[in-house]
Design an enzyme around this catalytic site. Structure first.
Site, PDB file in Angstrom:
ATOM      1  N   SER A  38       2.085  -5.824  -8.564  1.00 28.36           N
ATOM      2  CA  SER A  38       2.832  -4.468  -8.792  1.00 28.36           C
ATOM      3  C   SER A  38       4.166  -4.757  -9.902  1.00 28.36           C
ATOM      4  O   SER A  38       5.066  -3.949  -9.911  1.00 28.36           O
ATOM      5  CB  SER A  38       2.974  -4.072  -7.663  1.00 28.36           C
ATOM      6  OG  SER A  38       3.767  -4.973  -6.819  1.00 28.36           O
ATOM      7  N   ALA A  39       4.452  -6.181 -10.090  1.00 31.04           N
ATOM      8  CA  ALA A  39       5.491  -6.267 -10.949  1.00 31.04           C
ATOM      9  C   ALA A  39       6.988  -6.070 -10.444  1.00 31.04           C
ATOM     10  O   ALA A  39       7.854  -5.687 -10.960  1.00 31.04           O
ATOM     11  CB  ALA A  39       5.675  -5.611 -12.396  1.00 31.04           C
ATOM     12  N   ILE A  40       6.912  -6.489  -9.208  1.00 28.28           N
ATOM     13  CA  ILE A  40       8.072  -5.867  -8.133  1.00 28.28           C
ATOM     14  C   ILE A  40       8.604  -7.412  -7.641  1.00 28.28           C
ATOM     15  O   ILE A  40       7.958  -8.350  -7.185  1.00 28.28           O
ATOM     16  CB  ILE A  40       7.579  -5.348  -6.734  1.00 28.28           C
ATOM     17  CG1 ILE A  40       7.484  -3.864  -7.437  1.00 28.28           C
ATOM     18  CG2 ILE A  40       9.005  -5.138  -5.993  1.00 28.28           C
ATOM     19  CD1 ILE A  40       6.879  -2.939  -6.280  1.00 28.28           C
ATOM     20  N   HIS A  67      10.336  -8.598  -4.685  1.00 23.86           N
ATOM     21  CA  HIS A  67      10.544  -8.002  -3.348  1.00 23.86           C
ATOM     22  C   HIS A  67      12.125  -8.730  -2.653  1.00 23.86           C
ATOM     23  O   HIS A  67      12.279  -9.881  -3.208  1.00 23.86           O
ATOM     24  CB  HIS A  67       9.429  -8.236  -2.431  1.00 23.86           C
ATOM     25  CG  HIS A  67       8.304  -7.449  -2.803  1.00 23.86           C
ATOM     26  ND1 HIS A  67       8.267  -6.095  -2.536  1.00 23.86           N
ATOM     27  CD2 HIS A  67       6.978  -7.811  -3.279  1.00 23.86           C
ATOM     28  CE1 HIS A  67       6.916  -5.669  -3.141  1.00 23.86           C
ATOM     29  NE2 HIS A  67       6.292  -6.727  -3.382  1.00 23.86           N
ATOM     30  N   LYS A  77       1.674  -3.475   2.048  1.00 25.55           N
ATOM     31  CA  LYS A  77       2.861  -2.498   1.882  1.00 25.55           C
ATOM     32  C   LYS A  77       2.514  -1.212   1.409  1.00 25.55           C
ATOM     33  O   LYS A  77       3.384  -0.478   1.534  1.00 25.55           O
ATOM     34  CB  LYS A  77       3.661  -3.323   0.892  1.00 25.55           C
ATOM     35  CG  LYS A  77       4.702  -4.311   1.222  1.00 25.55           C
ATOM     36  CD  LYS A  77       5.549  -4.876   0.201  1.00 25.55           C
ATOM     37  CE  LYS A  77       5.074  -6.104  -0.296  1.00 25.55           C
ATOM     38  NZ  LYS A  77       4.748  -7.165   0.596  1.00 25.55           N
ATOM     39  N   SER A 112       0.739 -11.451  -2.129  1.00 25.25           N
ATOM     40  CA  SER A 112       1.463 -10.712  -3.192  1.00 25.25           C
ATOM     41  C   SER A 112       2.793 -10.671  -3.482  1.00 25.25           C
ATOM     42  O   SER A 112       3.352 -10.345  -4.336  1.00 25.25           O
ATOM     43  CB  SER A 112       1.149  -9.045  -2.704  1.00 25.25           C
ATOM     44  OG  SER A 112       1.725  -8.867  -1.318  1.00 25.25           O
ATOM     45  N   CYS A 138       2.176  -2.271 -33.850  1.00 27.19           N
ATOM     46  CA  CYS A 138       1.588  -1.186 -32.514  1.00 27.19           C
ATOM     47  C   CYS A 138       2.563  -0.018 -32.801  1.00 27.19           C
ATOM     48  O   CYS A 138       3.869  -0.278 -32.431  1.00 27.19           O
ATOM     49  CB  CYS A 138       1.731  -1.986 -31.401  1.00 27.19           C
ATOM     50  SG  CYS A 138       1.623  -0.817 -29.965  1.00 27.19           S
TER      51      CYS A 138
HETATM   52  O1  LIG Z   1      -0.593  -4.832  -0.152  1.00 33.56           O
HETATM   53  P1  LIG Z   1       0.440  -6.072  -0.264  1.00 33.56           P
HETATM   54  O2  LIG Z   1       1.396  -5.944   0.919  1.00 33.56           O
HETATM   55  O3  LIG Z   1      -0.139  -7.405  -0.519  1.00 33.56           O
HETATM   56  O4  LIG Z   1       1.531  -5.483  -1.519  1.00 33.56           O
HETATM   57  C1  LIG Z   1       0.931  -5.156  -2.556  1.00 33.56           C
HETATM   58  C2  LIG Z   1       2.239  -4.660  -3.213  1.00 33.56           C
HETATM   59  O5  LIG Z   1       1.815  -4.301  -4.431  1.00 33.56           O
HETATM   60  C3  LIG Z   1       3.352  -5.725  -3.477  1.00 33.56           C
HETATM   61  O6  LIG Z   1       3.878  -6.082  -4.467  1.00 33.56           O
END
Ligand SMILES: O=P(O)(O)OC[C@H](O)CO
Length: 478
Positions: A46-48, A50, A251, A339, A402
């Site tokens: 998810s490129a986050i 945390h 999450k 993750s 591109c």
């Molecule tokens: O489902 P989780 O808790 O592994 O989290 C997935 C999210 O995309 C976190 O980056």
């Protein structure tokens, strides 16, 4: 070949450990079976970055995520990695969800994430006009952030390489030889590496590596997460990472801007036996839409430019662990990097280095460690003057390959020829975004294939999309 430390796995964690070790006078070799660094879980997430607000308090995962988050301000400047602190909101849409907010805030506090705030319904709607107006209130987690995950891994690896780390890609570890209670050799598809220390950072495959030294007291299950990427021009956008109420397992399915201005929606959390099944499914994607539109009713998945899925390594029994063994000298085993692995990678670099010292790896600091890395110029982000100067210096920056993302031939050549450069079409895409736009490479794909063939001096039929045998051109039809 002889080295001091072998790191198995060139994902975010392996590369972060390599970069940390490259500060010391020690010979380090990173081995990965894929064709590119960050070729597995680190590229499909998810490129986050945390904060650790929902981690299990008191765990190593909590400790490392919380320690890592503040490191990104300086690190992303030093290594030229796109990063933004946009913050997350966690809205509640019914009384049951609303009642859970204090416990989530308390958990964040126990994780030493002290800056989580309550937001009223009005404050939430002001920040996120696309939220379902039934929202009752929610939480704001200011330091949840977004990053370019591909560039993060490339930057860590390139910087490690510049500081002397050796990378062996397309190289599968097939055995580890132990003698007199100590690791001695790593047997790979490319030959035998003599070594004194091994770091198992093989993520999805860390249980298989651990089995080679008789330490597999756990299993790794692939937890698939499917995502949609929406067009930059989609009419329904959010400004923050919009999170649902987390469960014990996940999450949950979120919606967030990406660092490049698309909208990212997902992921699912499906446990699979197959560690290679990174497919997307109608069922999975529909479940994302169903869940996310409860938070953002106008989310428009018809504006999807692509879908993907990633496999997070889910440990059974669960939990992030770093293990050393009295009866096996020189071996460090990392497991349960899930993750939050992208986030905690940089703290793990430091933690694993300390562990290596504890098990006898002599680490003396170098006096010539180079901590910065020059990224590939992002042509479309420059102002007119800067663009003109760049084109004057190298006319290939004036040749747009591109069109969707305005990526030039100059950038593609840099991606190919820099250390650990791109050898496949997807590796070019991950470095400079050629093919990431609305047409998904429909226009630039053939040109990228031609450039790769020209630069690597191979026939176009031998240019792969990603893995061996994924060539996109099979021959001439006339
Ligand atoms: O489902 P989780 O808790 O592994 O989290 C997935 C999210 O995309 C976190 O980056």
């Amino acid at each position: 070949m002889k080295t001091d430390v072998v790191i198995i796995g060139a994902g975010a964690v392996g590369c972060a450990i390599a970069r940390e070790l490259s500060k010391y006078r020690v010979k380090v070799t990173v081995v990965d079976m894929r064709d590119d660094i960050g070729g597995n879980a680190s590229k499909s997430n998810s490129a986050i970055i945390h904060t650790g607000y929902d981690a299990k308090p008191g765990t190593l995962e909590s400790q490392l995520v919380v320690a890592a988050n503040p490191m990104y301000d300086q690190l992303t400047k030093d290594l030229d990695v796109p990063f933004k602190r946009i913050g997350a909101i966690l809205p509640a849409f019914n009384e049951e969800q609303f009642a859970q907010l204090p416990a989530i805030k308390e958990k964040a506090f126990l994780n030493r994430v002290y800056d989580v705030e309550y937001l009223s319904r009005e404050e939430l709607l002001e920040r996120e006009p696309e939220l379902n107006p039934e929202v009752l209130g929610g939480l704001y987690i200011p330091r949840e952030s977004i990053i370019d995950p591909f560039i993060l891994v490339q930057a860590l690896a390139e910087n490690a390489y510049e500081n002397g780390v050796n990378f062996l890609l397309n190289t599968k570890v097939t055995d580890i030889r132990v003698r007199d209670g100590a690791v001695r050799e790593v047997v790979t598809s490319g030959g035998v590496i003599e070594t004194d220390f091994i770091v198992n950072a093989a993520a999805l495959y860390c249980d298989e590596i651990a089995a080679m030294v008789g330490k597999a007291d756990y299993k790794v299950v692939a937890r698939r997460g499917q995502f949609y990427i929406l067009d930059k021009n989609t009419s329904c956008k959010v400004n923050h990472i919009v999170l649902p109420i987390p469960t014990k397992i996940t999450k949950g399915k979120l919606m967030t801007p990406t660092i490049h201005g698309n909208m990212l929606v997902g992921p699912t959390a499906e446990d699979l036996q197959d560690k290679l099944d990174a497919s997307t499914t109608t069922e999975g994607l529909e479940s994302i839409y169903e869940d996310v539109r409860k938070m953002i009713p106008r989310v428009n998945v018809r504006d999807t430019v692509t879908q993907y899925s990633g496999l997070r390594p889910n440990r059974n029994p669960e939990g992030l662990q770093v293990d050393v063994y009295n009866d096996l000298k020189g071996y460090l085993n990392l497991s349960g990097v899930r993750s939050t692995g992208l986030t905690l990678s940089v703290a793990m670099g430091k933690y694993a280095t300390e562990k290596l010292k504890e098990i006898g790896c002599e680490l003396r600091l170098k006096d010539n460690f180079k901590k910065t890395r020059r990224g590939i110029p992002r042509f479309h982000e420059l102002n007119t003057e800067q663009k003109e100067a760049l084109i004057l210096e190298n006319p290939l920056y004036g040749n747009v390959i591109c069109r969707c993302e305005t990526i030039t031939e100059g950038e593609i050549l840099d991606a190919i020829h820099r250390p650990l450069g791109a050898k496949t079409v997807d590796a070019v895409k991950r470095r400079v975004r050629a093919g990431m736009g609305r047409c998904q490479g429909g226009f630039c794909g053939p040109k990228v294939i031609e450039i790769l063939a020209r630069e690597w001096k191979i026939p176009v039929e031998e240019v792969n999309k990603n893995l061996k045998g994924s060539n996109m051109v099979v021959g001439k039809n006339k």
